[in-house]
Design an enzyme around this catalytic site. Structure first.
Site, PDB file in Angstrom:
ATOM      1  N   TRP A 156       0.836  -1.210   0.000  1.00 20.73           N
ATOM      2  CA  TRP A 156       0.000   0.000   0.000  1.00 20.73           C
ATOM      3  C   TRP A 156       0.861   1.246   0.000  1.00 20.73           C
ATOM      4  CZ3 TRP A 156      -4.252  -1.220  -1.931  1.00 20.73           C
ATOM      5  CH2 TRP A 156      -4.936  -2.379  -1.584  1.00 20.73           C
ATOM      6  N   ASP A 211      -1.387   6.627   6.396  1.00 14.40           N
ATOM      7  CA  ASP A 211      -2.485   5.732   6.055  1.00 14.40           C
ATOM      8  C   ASP A 211      -2.661   4.777   7.237  1.00 14.40           C
ATOM      9  OD1 ASP A 211      -4.103   3.671   5.120  1.00 14.40           O
ATOM     10  OD2 ASP A 211      -2.900   3.244   3.331  1.00 14.40           O
ATOM     11  N   LYS A 264     -11.747  -1.821   7.046  1.00 10.61           N
ATOM     12  CA  LYS A 264     -10.890  -2.744   7.773  1.00 10.61           C
ATOM     13  C   LYS A 264     -11.348  -2.806   9.236  1.00 10.61           C
ATOM     14  CE  LYS A 264      -8.619  -3.118   4.007  1.00 10.61           C
ATOM     15  NZ  LYS A 264      -7.463  -2.397   3.510  1.00 10.61           N
TER      16      LYS A 264
HETATM   17  C1  LIG Z   1      -6.994  -1.958   2.218  1.00 11.93           C
HETATM   18  C2  LIG Z   1      -5.965  -0.902   2.285  1.00 11.93           C
HETATM   19  C3  LIG Z   1      -5.871   0.094   1.312  1.00 11.93           C
HETATM   20  C4  LIG Z   1      -6.766   0.153   0.100  1.00 11.93           C
HETATM   21  O1  LIG Z   1      -8.042   0.535   0.470  1.00 11.93           O
HETATM   22  P1  LIG Z   1      -9.183   0.800  -0.607  1.00 11.93           P
HETATM   23  O2  LIG Z   1     -10.251   1.414   0.244  1.00 11.93           O
HETATM   24  O3  LIG Z   1      -9.560  -0.510  -1.185  1.00 11.93           O
HETATM   25  O4  LIG Z   1      -8.661   1.740  -1.623  1.00 11.93           O
HETATM   26  C5  LIG Z   1      -4.903   1.066   1.476  1.00 11.93           C
HETATM   27  N1  LIG Z   1      -4.080   1.067   2.524  1.00 11.93           N
HETATM   28  C6  LIG Z   1      -4.140   0.105   3.475  1.00 11.93           C
HETATM   29  C7  LIG Z   1      -3.194   0.148   4.622  1.00 11.93           C
HETATM   30  C8  LIG Z   1      -5.079  -0.906   3.378  1.00 11.93           C
HETATM   31  O5  LIG Z   1      -5.128  -1.854   4.329  1.00 11.93           O
END
Ligand SMILES: *Cc1c(COP(=O)(O)O)cnc(C)c1O
Length: 359
Positions: free
Chosen positions: A101, A171, A195
């Site tokens: 990511w 993030d 998540k």
């Molecule tokens: C799942 C995830 C993403 C991507 O998320 P989307 O909402 O599908 O774009 C980005 N960063 C992390 C850390 C993730 O776990």
């Protein structure tokens, strides 16, 4: 009705209490005679829902007044572009690449300016967090970017990088609300909610006000300017209304559970059960450097692909689902987010012990 123990990395398990409440309110939300799904986002009732969600999140995370909370769409992935479009005034930013990511965000930023990789753990398949105490961060970098919890690899920063005075952007998709954070250390904290918070379709961005400006990169669409959404309190256009409503319920649930310090304790207790077993097992091994282990995502392997597959299959039949590791890592991964009960982890470990004895 029969519920499984769902170890999915995302979309993931939600508190049963929240699901039940949402079901009860499906046909008639608090006397409105309609579902929240059917409601105008400009209505008084909905305004109450989104305002209360924001207030509860602010309370949970102790968000300072000079930060805005935005409920947006496009997932975490859209932020990979939105961040440079809005923040790259000098067209330069530093990225720490600790997984897929972070790498995707780093690559996306290259479309907008110079993204400098200042550290990486790719040399050992992202199984650790690099030392970030004294990085070579360009003087004129607009921000330093991290992915705080690496969902796929199961690592987490235990201390934030020394940004040398630069704005930190994080993030936190897979560790959102899993423990207390000091929001004031960040310029932006953001994450997709699917998540650890709610249903897919909402991304929450917590952003310091001075970073919200008209001065975005040329050509930045209206919808991708933080200012657009900040000025309109996340109601510039139709927001992901139902998803925000469920997030609001999860915030209430977290408050009832005792807030983020209590969640941290609970999460540490849960993760310890699994990690302790992995450390003593002769069959199953954790894949991550111990001091960098995530409380949320726990990858492990047997070292034998066929045995891994057998385990995943038998676990599923026993009611422990979505344990297959990410396609790029293989093996297994148990995501044990806030809503996974301790009992789920205990039962999984009991199942692993039994599997080890039998194989
Ligand atoms: C799942 C995830 C993403 C991507 O998320 P989307 O909402 O599908 O774009 C980005 N960063 C992390 C850390 C993730 O776990």
């Amino acid at each position: 009705m029969s519920r499984v123990y769902n170890f999915s990395a995302g979309p993931a398990v939600l508190p049963e209490e929240v699901l039940r409440e949402a079901a009860e309110e499906m046909m008639d939300y608090k006397g409105s005679g309609m579902s929240v799904m059917e409601m105008s986002h400009r209505s008084k009732v909905y305004d109450g829902i989104i305002k209360e969600a924001e207030a509860d999140l602010r309370e949970l995370m102790n968000i300072p007044d000079n930060y805005k909370v935005l409920f947006l769409q496009g997932g975490a992935s859209q932020q990979f572009a939105m961040i440079p479009m809005n923040l790259m005034k000098n067209k330069k930013a530093a990225y720490i690449v600790t997984g897929q990511w972070a790498k995707k965000a780093f690559q996306e930023a290259q479309n907008y300016g110079e993204a400098v990789k200042v550290a990486s753990s790719e040399d050992e398949t992202f199984s650790y967090i690099p030392d970030c105490s004294d990085l070579d961060i360009p003087e004129d970098a607009d921000y330093v970017y991290i992915c705080e919890n690496n969902t796929i690899y199961g690592t987490k920063y235990k201390t934030l990088p020394n940004t040398k005075g630069h704005t930190l952007v994080a993030d936190v998709s897979s560790c959102f609300l899993s423990e207390p954070v000091d929001v004031s250390k960040y310029g932006i904290i953001y994450g997709g909610v699917q998540k650890n918070i709610g249903p897919a379709g909402v991304v929450i961005v917590i952003i310091r006000e001075d970073l919200i400006t008209e001065d975005t990169l040329p050509g930045t669409p209206t919808m991708l300017k933080y200012k657009t959404h900040a000025d309109a309190d996340s109601l510039y256009n139709t927001p992901p209304a139902y998803g925000i409503y469920v997030c609001g319920k999860v915030f209430k649930w977290l408050k009832k559970m005792g807030g983020l310090s209590a969640m941290k304790e609970r999460n540490e207790e849960k993760a310890k059960i699994l990690y302790d077993f992995l450390d003593e097992s002769k069959m199953f091994k954790g894949t991550v450097r111990k001091e960098d282990r995530s409380l949320m995502n726990v990858p492990f392997v047997t070292g034998d692909k066929e045995l891994d597959a057998k385990f995943v299959k038998e676990a599923e039949a026993a009611g422990f689902v979505n344990l297959k590791g990410h396609r790029t890592v293989g093996g297994m991964r148990a995501s044990i987010y806030n809503a996974m009960p301790k009992e789920g982890v205990e039962k999984l470990v009991a199942f692993m012990k039994k599997f080890e004895e039998e194989n």
